[in-house]
Write a protein that holds these residues in place. Structure first.
Motif, PDB file in Angstrom:
ATOM      1  N   ARG A   1      -7.725   3.653  -3.312  1.00  0.00           N
ATOM      2  CA  ARG A   1      -7.220   2.648  -2.912  1.00  0.00           C
ATOM      3  C   ARG A   1      -6.180   1.583  -3.565  1.00  0.00           C
ATOM      4  N   SER A   2      -6.474   1.062  -4.099  1.00  0.00           N
ATOM      5  CA  SER A   2      -6.038   0.551  -5.516  1.00  0.00           C
ATOM      6  C   SER A   2      -4.738   1.032  -5.718  1.00  0.00           C
ATOM      7  N   GLN A   3      -4.575   2.210  -5.904  1.00  0.00           N
ATOM      8  CA  GLN A   3      -3.737   2.986  -6.325  1.00  0.00           C
ATOM      9  C   GLN A   3      -2.206   2.917  -5.284  1.00  0.00           C
ATOM     10  N   ALA A   4      -2.732   3.325  -4.072  1.00  0.00           N
ATOM     11  CA  ALA A   4      -2.311   3.621  -3.365  1.00  0.00           C
ATOM     12  C   ALA A   4      -1.779   2.058  -3.025  1.00  0.00           C
TER      13      ALA A   4
ATOM     14  N   TYR B   1       1.270   1.611  -4.953  1.00  0.00           N
ATOM     15  CA  TYR B   1       2.459   2.673  -4.791  1.00  0.00           C
ATOM     16  C   TYR B   1       3.290   1.678  -3.742  1.00  0.00           C
ATOM     17  N   LEU B   2       2.746   1.334  -2.340  1.00  0.00           N
ATOM     18  CA  LEU B   2       3.510   0.250  -1.257  1.00  0.00           C
ATOM     19  C   LEU B   2       3.911  -0.600  -1.488  1.00  0.00           C
ATOM     20  N   ASP B   3       2.966  -1.341  -2.377  1.00  0.00           N
ATOM     21  CA  ASP B   3       3.564  -2.558  -3.615  1.00  0.00           C
ATOM     22  C   ASP B   3       5.244  -2.332  -3.922  1.00  0.00           C
TER      23      ASP B   3
ATOM     24  N   LYS C   1       8.740  -3.257  -2.386  1.00  0.00           N
ATOM     25  CA  LYS C   1       9.813  -4.309  -3.596  1.00  0.00           C
ATOM     26  C   LYS C   1      11.679  -3.662  -3.902  1.00  0.00           C
ATOM     27  N   GLN C   2      11.436  -2.185  -3.672  1.00  0.00           N
ATOM     28  CA  GLN C   2      12.091  -1.135  -4.104  1.00  0.00           C
ATOM     29  C   GLN C   2      12.747  -0.938  -3.224  1.00  0.00           C
ATOM     30  N   LEU C   3      12.513  -0.759  -1.671  1.00  0.00           N
ATOM     31  CA  LEU C   3      13.141  -0.834  -0.298  1.00  0.00           C
ATOM     32  C   LEU C   3      13.081  -1.894   0.169  1.00  0.00           C
ATOM     33  N   THR C   4      13.027  -3.026  -0.455  1.00  0.00           N
ATOM     34  CA  THR C   4      13.779  -4.367   0.348  1.00  0.00           C
ATOM     35  C   THR C   4      15.363  -4.669   0.500  1.00  0.00           C
TER      36      THR C   4
END
Length: 103
Positions: free
Chosen positions: A61-64, A67-69, A73-76
């Protein structure tokens, strides 16, 4: 003939007696040692199987979330650039449509 019938009756009675003894043996309450053994086995299975899986689930869960953070940040910036390009395309299409109507 009477001997054969009496032997058959004794055989049936013996098998019924054995069946009742087996049934009574199965219905006997478990000993205290069995009680503690069962609970100790359940506890050891929990410690060796279930607990590591729960820790692994927390780690996943923490890895996911990390990854989403990072993906956010990259896709914004890309999403903002795409939005401005689409808005620019629509505004230029509207301007092109206005120019054609005015002549």
């Amino acid at each position: 003939m009477k001997v054969l019938v009496s032997a058959l009756v004794l055989l049936c009675a013996g098998s019924l007696q054995a069946a009742m003894v087996r049934r009574e043996a199965k219905e006997a309450p478990p000993a205290v040692d069995d009680f503690f053994t069962r609970h100790f086995q359940t506890f050891s299975e929990f410690v060796t199987k279930d607990l590591p899986q729960k820790f692994q689930a927390e780690e996943l869960r923490s890895q996911a979330e990390a990854y989403l953070d990072r993906a956010n940040k990259q896709l914004t910036p890309l999403a903002q650039e795409l939005q401005s390009n689409v808005l620019g395309l629509f505004s230029s299409l509207l301007d092109f449509g206005k120019v054609k109507e005015q002549p």
